[in-house]
Design a protein around this motif. Structure first.
Motif, mmCIF file in Angstrom:
data_model
loop_
_atom_site.group_PDB
_atom_site.id
_atom_site.type_symbol
_atom_site.label_atom_id
_atom_site.label_comp_id
_atom_site.label_asym_id
_atom_site.label_seq_id
_atom_site.Cartn_x
_atom_site.Cartn_y
_atom_site.Cartn_z
ATOM 1 N N THR A 170 0.853 -1.191 0.000
ATOM 2 C CA THR A 170 0.000 0.000 0.000
ATOM 3 C C THR A 170 0.884 1.235 0.000
ATOM 4 O O THR A 170 2.103 1.159 0.258
ATOM 5 N N GLN A 171 0.295 2.419 -0.277
ATOM 6 C CA GLN A 171 1.075 3.646 -0.265
ATOM 7 C C GLN A 171 1.670 3.904 1.116
ATOM 8 O O GLN A 171 2.807 4.351 1.251
ATOM 9 N N ALA A 172 0.895 3.606 2.180
ATOM 10 C CA ALA A 172 1.402 3.802 3.547
ATOM 11 C C ALA A 172 2.610 2.915 3.818
ATOM 12 O O ALA A 172 3.597 3.352 4.440
ATOM 13 N N GLU A 173 2.563 1.682 3.330
ATOM 14 C CA GLU A 173 3.704 0.770 3.521
ATOM 15 C C GLU A 173 4.922 1.254 2.729
ATOM 16 O O GLU A 173 6.063 1.177 3.206
ATOM 17 N N LYS A 174 4.668 1.763 1.520
ATOM 18 C CA LYS A 174 5.772 2.311 0.722
ATOM 19 C C LYS A 174 6.403 3.507 1.422
ATOM 20 O O LYS A 174 7.632 3.692 1.423
ATOM 21 N N ASP A 175 5.567 4.352 2.020
ATOM 22 C CA ASP A 175 6.080 5.524 2.740
ATOM 23 C C ASP A 175 6.999 5.106 3.882
ATOM 24 O O ASP A 175 8.045 5.727 4.116
ATOM 25 N N GLU A 176 6.619 4.065 4.618
ATOM 26 C CA GLU A 176 7.437 3.597 5.733
ATOM 27 C C GLU A 176 8.776 3.044 5.249
ATOM 28 O O GLU A 176 9.812 3.266 5.873
ATOM 29 N N ILE A 177 8.756 2.323 4.120
ATOM 30 C CA ILE A 177 10.006 1.805 3.548
ATOM 31 C C ILE A 177 10.919 2.967 3.156
ATOM 32 O O ILE A 177 12.130 2.953 3.412
ATOM 33 N N PHE A 178 10.310 3.980 2.567
ATOM 34 C CA PHE A 178 11.092 5.148 2.146
ATOM 35 C C PHE A 178 11.710 5.853 3.356
ATOM 36 O O PHE A 178 12.885 6.227 3.338
ATOM 37 N N LYS A 179 10.921 6.038 4.415
ATOM 38 C CA LYS A 179 11.443 6.675 5.632
ATOM 39 C C LYS A 179 12.634 5.903 6.184
ATOM 40 O O LYS A 179 13.640 6.485 6.593
ATOM 41 N N LYS A 180 12.506 4.580 6.212
ATOM 42 C CA LYS A 180 13.592 3.759 6.749
ATOM 43 C C LYS A 180 14.855 3.889 5.899
ATOM 44 O O LYS A 180 15.979 3.972 6.423
ATOM 45 N N LEU A 181 14.693 3.908 4.580
ATOM 46 C CA LEU A 181 15.851 4.082 3.691
ATOM 47 C C LEU A 181 16.560 5.404 3.968
ATOM 48 O O LEU A 181 17.785 5.474 4.030
ATOM 49 N N VAL A 182 15.759 6.464 4.132
ATOM 50 C CA VAL A 182 16.342 7.786 4.400
ATOM 51 C C VAL A 182 17.080 7.790 5.733
ATOM 52 O O VAL A 182 18.223 8.245 5.827
ATOM 53 N N TRP A 183 16.439 7.251 6.777
ATOM 54 C CA TRP A 183 17.067 7.275 8.097
ATOM 55 C C TRP A 183 18.297 6.398 8.166
ATOM 56 O O TRP A 183 19.301 6.751 8.794
ATOM 57 N N ASP A 184 18.247 5.236 7.530
ATOM 58 C CA ASP A 184 19.416 4.350 7.518
ATOM 59 C C ASP A 184 20.606 5.008 6.817
ATOM 60 O O ASP A 184 21.753 4.929 7.272
ATOM 61 N N ALA A 185 20.320 5.678 5.703
ATOM 62 C CA ALA A 185 21.392 6.370 4.963
ATOM 63 C C ALA A 185 21.941 7.532 5.768
ATOM 64 O O ALA A 185 23.142 7.800 5.780
ATOM 65 N N TRP A 186 21.053 8.245 6.478
ATOM 66 C CA TRP A 186 21.488 9.363 7.324
ATOM 67 C C TRP A 186 22.384 8.882 8.454
ATOM 68 O O TRP A 186 23.429 9.463 8.731
#
Length: 334
Positions: free
Chosen positions: A318-334
């Motif tokens: 779902t879009q909400a699940e995609k958003d959470e994956i994206f947030k995790k990618l950003v935070w992990d890279a940060w």
């Protein structure tokens, strides 16, 4: 005459060196009775959807005026604009080759490896939809496997382009850098044929005069066609100071490199006047290099559907699940 070589506020991903907008260029093209609006920016194809939306809206207004009897068919044809998608790409001979260099360090000498930072310039214009896709392909590859200070295509990538799908021109002084540039130019001409052009400019400088003389020599010796490129970075001469202020605010100073350059958007009459004052091209050659800019009018029209989307790499989420994956990618890279 058509001004295909011009830069807007999308001029470069890393260093924006121009404040003119797509709308500014459309207004000037109409003022001069020209029809080509190009997306020729440094190193990438820019936000060509903005250009597309503006040009499409303009052409729809013109068509409506014609249907309503407000303008004639001749006026409609004169006022309809053609969008051309391209780029002023950075290029090197070999994007992946590394060169050894011995440098002095604290404890003696050290051998270091670096890639080619020459980053020459070349203008690439898509003549049709397949050409646009091919440009997308090599410019994407320039970012993935050719990035070194800038996204760099190389001769291998340039020669992937299908000759009938693109127009290729030499660009500013930054095209003419390598010692064997004539050999490279002939290789490109042999590949692209009638779709490869030597770009002459109006600058009344010794460096540009030298380059134009050499261009005419190659033109006469090998039959490589010539074309007039303006390299506009603003519209009217009085805006040069505004651009300088724009650059100063970013800590950029091109005074030495650009001294004596014309970087405005002149009329055809002014271009002829400047080339005559430069004194390198004959009247016949001036007429030819200007006439060849009109070949761009024969390019296919650009048509995009608003339904175009990037394919999802998570079609089952779902879009909400995609958003959470994206947030995790950003935070992990940060």
């Amino acid at each position: 005459m058509q001004n295909y070589h011009k830069h807007s506020y999308y001029s470069n991903v890393l260093v924006t060196d121009c404040a003119a907008s797509p709308s500014d260029y459309i207004k000037r093209a109409l003022e001069l009775g020209q029809k080509v609006i190009s997306t020729v920016e440094h190193g990438f194809q820019s936000n060509y959807y903005e250009y597309y939306d503006i040009v499409t809206a303009h052409n729809e207004r013109v068509e409506e005026q014609f249907r309503n009897g407000e303008i004639s068919e001749e006026d409609r044809d004169r006022m309809t604009l053609k969008l051309v998608i391209g780029a002023e790409a950075y290029w090197v001979k070999d994007r992946q080759k590394e060169y050894e260099k011995t440098v002095l360090v604290k404890n003696g000498e050290e051998v270091r490896h670096s890639k080619d930072g020459t980053n020459c310039h070349i203008v690439l214009l898509a003549k049709n939809e397949q050409g646009r896709r091919e440009l997308n392909g090599i410019l994407s590859e320039a970012n993935m496997t050719g990035f070194y200070r800038q996204p760099r295509v190389d001769l291998e990538l340039l020669l992937r382009l299908t000759p009938d799908n693109v127009m290729v021109t030499t660009a500013c002084v930054k095209y003419w850098v390598y010692d064997d540039i004539d050999e490279i130019t002939l290789k490109l001409f042999n590949h692209f044929g009638k779709n490869f052009f030597l770009e002459v400019k109006c600058h009344n400088t010794e460096k540009q005069k030298q380059i134009n003389r050499h261009i005419i020599e190659l033109h006469n010796k090998y039959g490589i066609p010539i074309i007039c490129g303006l390299d506009s970075h603003f519209i009217y001469p009085e805006e040069e100071e505004l651009r300088k202020n724009f650059l100063d605010g970013r800590g950029i100073n091109y005074d030495e490199d650009e001294a004596g350059w014309y970087m405005d958007y002149p009329s055809e009459e002014e271009v002829v006047k400047r080339l005559k004052e430069q004194g390198i091209l004959s009247d016949i050659e001036i007429a030819e290099c200007i006439r060849n800019t009109d070949l761009i009018l024969d390019f296919d029209d650009v048509h995009f559907g608003k339904e175009i989307k990037l394919p999802s790499i998570y079609p089952d989420k779902t879009q909400a699940e995609k958003d959470e994956i994206f947030k995790k990618l950003v935070w992990d890279a940060w």
